[in-house]
Design a protein around this motif. Sequence first.
Motif, PDB file in Angstrom:
ATOM      1  N   TRP B 150       0.834  -1.216   0.000  1.00  0.00           N
ATOM      2  CA  TRP B 150       0.000   0.000   0.000  1.00  0.00           C
ATOM      3  C   TRP B 150       0.861   1.255   0.000  1.00  0.00           C
ATOM      4  CZ3 TRP B 150      -0.618   3.972   3.709  1.00  0.00           C
ATOM      5  CH2 TRP B 150       0.100   3.803   4.896  1.00  0.00           C
ATOM      6  N   VAL B 265      -1.957   8.605   9.747  1.00  0.00           N
ATOM      7  CA  VAL B 265      -2.366   7.666  10.789  1.00  0.00           C
ATOM      8  C   VAL B 265      -3.136   8.402  11.883  1.00  0.00           C
ATOM      9  CG1 VAL B 265      -0.381   6.185  10.312  1.00  0.00           C
ATOM     10  CG2 VAL B 265      -0.350   7.656  12.330  1.00  0.00           C
ATOM     11  N   HIS B 312       9.512   5.975  10.035  1.00  0.00           N
ATOM     12  CA  HIS B 312       9.249   4.841   9.134  1.00  0.00           C
ATOM     13  C   HIS B 312      10.464   4.523   8.277  1.00  0.00           C
ATOM     14  CE1 HIS B 312       4.922   4.684   9.971  1.00  0.00           C
ATOM     15  NE2 HIS B 312       5.043   5.990  10.142  1.00  0.00           N
ATOM     16  N   GLY B 376       4.093   1.373  19.612  1.00  0.00           N
ATOM     17  CA  GLY B 376       4.618   2.404  18.722  1.00  0.00           C
ATOM     18  C   GLY B 376       5.895   3.005  19.290  1.00  0.00           C
ATOM     19  N   LEU B 379       8.836   0.895  18.614  1.00  0.00           N
ATOM     20  CA  LEU B 379       9.293   1.050  17.229  1.00  0.00           C
ATOM     21  C   LEU B 379       9.956   2.397  16.999  1.00  0.00           C
ATOM     22  CD1 LEU B 379       6.208  -0.537  15.481  1.00  0.00           C
ATOM     23  CD2 LEU B 379       8.483  -1.513  15.692  1.00  0.00           C
ATOM     24  N   ASP B 385      14.119  -0.493  16.687  1.00  0.00           N
ATOM     25  CA  ASP B 385      13.461  -0.606  15.387  1.00  0.00           C
ATOM     26  C   ASP B 385      14.362  -1.247  14.334  1.00  0.00           C
ATOM     27  OD1 ASP B 385      11.073  -0.007  13.708  1.00  0.00           O
ATOM     28  OD2 ASP B 385      12.570   1.126  12.567  1.00  0.00           O
ATOM     29  N   HIS B 389      11.948  -3.528  12.492  1.00  0.00           N
ATOM     30  CA  HIS B 389      11.415  -2.983  11.246  1.00  0.00           C
ATOM     31  C   HIS B 389      11.103  -4.091  10.244  1.00  0.00           C
ATOM     32  CE1 HIS B 389      10.715  -0.332   7.901  1.00  0.00           C
ATOM     33  NE2 HIS B 389      11.548  -1.055   7.181  1.00  0.00           N
ATOM     34  N   HIS B 397       1.638  -4.000  15.555  1.00  0.00           N
ATOM     35  CA  HIS B 397       1.476  -2.631  16.061  1.00  0.00           C
ATOM     36  C   HIS B 397       0.388  -1.885  15.300  1.00  0.00           C
ATOM     37  CE1 HIS B 397       2.095   1.653  16.585  1.00  0.00           C
ATOM     38  NE2 HIS B 397       2.487   1.769  15.331  1.00  0.00           N
ATOM     39  N   PHE B 398       0.511  -1.880  13.977  1.00  0.00           N
ATOM     40  CA  PHE B 398      -0.448  -1.006  13.298  1.00  0.00           C
ATOM     41  C   PHE B 398      -1.826  -1.620  13.206  1.00  0.00           C
ATOM     42  CE2 PHE B 398       1.782  -2.534   9.309  1.00  0.00           C
ATOM     43  CZ  PHE B 398       0.698  -3.110   8.668  1.00  0.00           C
ATOM     44  N   VAL B 401      -3.500  -0.362  16.369  1.00  0.00           N
ATOM     45  CA  VAL B 401      -3.992   1.017  16.336  1.00  0.00           C
ATOM     46  C   VAL B 401      -5.057   1.238  15.265  1.00  0.00           C
ATOM     47  CG1 VAL B 401      -2.260   2.397  17.499  1.00  0.00           C
ATOM     48  CG2 VAL B 401      -1.814   1.593  15.210  1.00  0.00           C
ATOM     49  N   ARG B 459       7.701  -9.309   7.491  1.00  0.00           N
ATOM     50  CA  ARG B 459       6.375  -9.145   6.892  1.00  0.00           C
ATOM     51  C   ARG B 459       6.485  -9.318   5.388  1.00  0.00           C
ATOM     52  NH1 ARG B 459       5.478  -2.543   7.160  1.00  0.00           N
ATOM     53  NH2 ARG B 459       3.508  -3.006   6.149  1.00  0.00           N
TER      54      ARG B 459
HETATM   55  C1  HEM Z   1       1.124   6.402  19.682  1.00  0.00           C
HETATM   56  C2  HEM Z   1       2.115   6.718  18.987  1.00  0.00           C
HETATM   57  C3  HEM Z   1       2.684   5.942  17.805  1.00  0.00           C
HETATM   58  C4  HEM Z   1       4.006   5.754  17.610  1.00  0.00           C
HETATM   59  C5  HEM Z   1       5.114   6.263  18.488  1.00  0.00           C
HETATM   60  C6  HEM Z   1       4.160   4.989  16.398  1.00  0.00           C
HETATM   61  C7  HEM Z   1       5.373   4.607  15.865  1.00  0.00           C
HETATM   62  C8  HEM Z   1       5.524   3.848  14.725  1.00  0.00           C
HETATM   63  C9  HEM Z   1       6.778   3.506  14.125  1.00  0.00           C
HETATM   64  C10 HEM Z   1       8.138   3.918  14.667  1.00  0.00           C
HETATM   65  C11 HEM Z   1       6.538   2.769  13.026  1.00  0.00           C
HETATM   66  C12 HEM Z   1       7.560   2.235  12.026  1.00  0.00           C
HETATM   67  C13 HEM Z   1       7.930   0.849  12.286  1.00  0.00           C
HETATM   68  C14 HEM Z   1       8.761   0.290  11.197  1.00  0.00           C
HETATM   69  O1  HEM Z   1       8.335   0.269  10.026  1.00  0.00           O
HETATM   70  O2  HEM Z   1       9.862  -0.172  11.501  1.00  0.00           O
HETATM   71  C15 HEM Z   1       5.125   2.644  12.905  1.00  0.00           C
HETATM   72  C16 HEM Z   1       4.499   1.967  11.892  1.00  0.00           C
HETATM   73  C17 HEM Z   1       3.163   2.111  11.627  1.00  0.00           C
HETATM   74  N1  HEM Z   1       2.231   2.750  12.428  1.00  0.00           N
HETATM   75 FE1  HEM Z   1       2.584   3.618  14.205  1.00  0.00          FE
HETATM   76  N2  HEM Z   1       2.937   4.707  15.878  1.00  0.00           N
HETATM   77  C18 HEM Z   1       2.004   5.291  16.703  1.00  0.00           C
HETATM   78  C19 HEM Z   1       0.649   5.272  16.512  1.00  0.00           C
HETATM   79  C20 HEM Z   1       0.039   4.843  15.362  1.00  0.00           C
HETATM   80  C21 HEM Z   1      -1.332   5.048  15.045  1.00  0.00           C
HETATM   81  C22 HEM Z   1      -2.323   5.756  15.932  1.00  0.00           C
HETATM   82  C23 HEM Z   1      -1.545   4.480  13.831  1.00  0.00           C
HETATM   83  C24 HEM Z   1      -2.804   4.381  12.998  1.00  0.00           C
HETATM   84  C25 HEM Z   1      -3.993   4.541  13.357  1.00  0.00           C
HETATM   85  C26 HEM Z   1      -0.306   3.919  13.383  1.00  0.00           C
HETATM   86  C27 HEM Z   1      -0.136   3.266  12.184  1.00  0.00           C
HETATM   87  C28 HEM Z   1       1.040   2.737  11.751  1.00  0.00           C
HETATM   88  C29 HEM Z   1       1.200   2.052  10.498  1.00  0.00           C
HETATM   89  C30 HEM Z   1       0.117   1.834   9.454  1.00  0.00           C
HETATM   90  C31 HEM Z   1       2.520   1.641  10.413  1.00  0.00           C
HETATM   91  C32 HEM Z   1       3.179   0.779   9.350  1.00  0.00           C
HETATM   92  C33 HEM Z   1       3.294   1.387   8.034  1.00  0.00           C
HETATM   93  C34 HEM Z   1       3.898   0.425   7.056  1.00  0.00           C
HETATM   94  O3  HEM Z   1       5.114   0.285   7.051  1.00  0.00           O
HETATM   95  O4  HEM Z   1       3.136  -0.199   6.297  1.00  0.00           O
HETATM   96  N3  HEM Z   1       0.635   4.150  14.343  1.00  0.00           N
HETATM   97  N4  HEM Z   1       4.520   3.304  13.961  1.00  0.00           N
END
Ligand code: HEM
Lengths: 168, 545
Positions: B150, B265, B312, B376, B379, B385, B389, B397-398, B401, B459
């Motif tokens: 995506w 997000v 990311h 999150g 990560l 991470d 990653h 994680h995602f 959320v 993944r």
């Molecule tokens: C609360 C604080 C949050 C932190 C600190 C956080 C942190 C992170 C980090 C560092 C990654 C990257 C991981 C990696 O690829 O190695 C990640 C991936 C992701 N997060 Fe979060 N996140 C948080 C909240 C959220 C929320 C609220 C959502 C969506 C509603 C979300 C959706 C995603 C998605 C979709 C990815 C993966 C994207 C992909 O590579 O396809 N995150 N998050």
Amino acid sequence: MSTSHAEHDHEHGHGSTNGDHVPHVLPFKVYIGTFATLLFLTVVTVAASYVNIGHTGNLIVALLIATIKASVVALIFMHLKWDHKFHGIIFVSALLFLAVFIGITMSDTEFRGEAEAIEAKNPVDLKDPFKAQRTGDIAIPKEIAPAAGGSAAPAAGSAAPAAVPAKH
Amino acid sequence: MANTATVDELGHSPEVQGKNYLNQTAGVWSWLTTVDHKRIGIMYLVTVLVGFGLGGIFALLVRLELLTAKKTIMDATQYNQAFTLHGAAMVFLFIIPSIPASLGNFFLPLMIGAKDVAFPKLNLLSLYLFWIGAVFMLAAIVTGGVDTGWTFYVPYASGVSTTSVISATFGVFVMGFSSILTGLNFIVTLHKLRAPGMSWYRMPLFLWSLYATSIIQVLATPVLGITLLLLIFERAFHIGIFDPTLGGDPVLFQHFFWFYSHPAVYIMILPGMGVATEILTTHSKRRVFGYKAIAFSSVAIALVSFLVWGHHMFVSGQSELSSAIFSFLTFFVAIPSGVKMFNWLGTLWGGSIKFTVPMLYGIAFLFLFGIGGLTGLFLGTLSVDLHLHDTYFVVAHFHYVMMGSTAIAFFGGLHHWWPKMTGKMYDEKLARVGFALTFIGFNWTFFTQFILGTRGMPRRYYNYLDQFQPLHAFSTYGSWVLGTGFLITFICLARSLKSGAPAPANPWDSTTLEWQTQSPPITENFEKAPIVTLDAYERPAEETA
Ligand code: HEM
Ligand SMILES: [Cu+2]
């Protein structure tokens, strides 16, 4: 909905009208003046490019002039000067927003690959990738530290299997 | 806020009794040309639910394929397509528009006592744009699928992949405009159309969260548009922007993409937080604890969300300096999120909690967002991470959320406002069963993936090492429970539509304005323009004990 001149109207342009819209018409000569200013500054830009004050210096001068020109356009041609303050805030925040994007991205593009240079000087021994770290690590128990010490200066590539603790 | 008694319990004159936005006019054409925010909201609702169904089918297929370590039901190319379409459908067709465009459209004007949004025709246009974008996405599926993930990473998406990348990205591009228009409409509506007495601090907190969401939609979505256009140009005309063989910079694409998609997000989660706030306060009969803290933390989240996109990209080859900056900044997101968490708990404290169906979803939200948000932070920690990653830990994680928090809040909101939207009650027992299976199935499926991830399962792998097979199989079984849960929920809601008991105007004894009109509301929302004299969650003096 008056069409009076800037000088008369701009203090009470806010709120006195129907809220959203601050109608405002400038005398023709102001537009001509702005146009002339912009042309003049363009000439200055070109002229400045012939004066060599170093790459960064020239860049800063050019950007400064461009900023002044853009401000003149926004303030006078686009009437932001007589508009609601709020619209000015929105305009400026749009620029700040762009600055955030470009600025932080430049923290990448300007400094990319710095670790590679350091790593090239201290190549990692693939067979024992954490060796160098271990010797520098004060938390390592005494009986292991000397074994890895001394010869541990990571002489390029030369793996020293003997130095690997039996634990492996 | 209740009017003095006149003709019916809500003071409606006989002319409007029995009339509502659903039966005012009839026929498909009357729906397709409507400018009523409620009807537009309902059409959005149906659309996003179809998107959810589509994404869900792909999800079940992906999980089924991963049941065994080698080929199970599809070949590797099909697998790549399945997870891409799952992600793209869920993100762009479901979760981004889910709460704002459906529930938000329906309830934002009602909650501020307005007749409609500020630009009703623009609202309809945004729906049409959304449909047009969706058609391009569907066309991509039919004409060769998409297999880029995506995230459409280059240079694979711009040069290598032979699938219908242009059609899919163009669809997303068009849908972006729909998102921008909705955001713009909400911002103007909140500024201009609040009923007399409805000051900013009297607004229900759902609206603050929608306001913050709208800011992000308006500011960030154009960047996605630019990114996708550049990608399309590069793919179609071989203009070197991102592709290194054409002189471009692939990491730059990731900057562009995540500069939108990290704030996105929060486009996804903020409305969910808003819904959760409404549910928790209503079904515990407690005024929201820390109103301003929750309101401003929404805005703070929106602003901070623009500064952390690089988390990311820790292993993308971006500079070490960038990684360190982004890791540092990422932790600031946790502060407003934590503020909300504690204020929600403070709201529940000492309340008379009723475990109604919406409340179950609300409490599940707290629990699942806790896990999703905290992981999150794992990560966001640079050194951690590097290991996690692109493993299943990120996937877990995602999903915690997006699915566990936003989708759960969405379904909670759907149950909370269902009586208002449809004028029908639903079978509480069946809805509970649906909830329970969803909740159990969700944790079953995705908690497992945290474990898989920490053990090193990457993944997006079609085949994997045998040692991961038991956990993968376990996760797949969970997905069946989860699917069943949703199926039951849909059956429950469909049955309610057909034969539900008529809903009273205010079944949950809520204090906010949308409950002060009939269920379902009349086209004009309120017969008399409401005048607000109380805070959103304040009860009239004679009611408070
Ligand atoms: C609360 C604080 C949050 C932190 C600190 C956080 C942190 C992170 C980090 C560092 C990654 C990257 C991981 C990696 O690829 O190695 C990640 C991936 C992701 N997060 Fe979060 N996140 C948080 C909240 C959220 C929320 C609220 C959502 C969506 C509603 C979300 C959706 C995603 C998605 C979709 C990815 C993966 C994207 C992909 O590579 O396809 N995150 N998050
Ligand atoms: Cu992020």
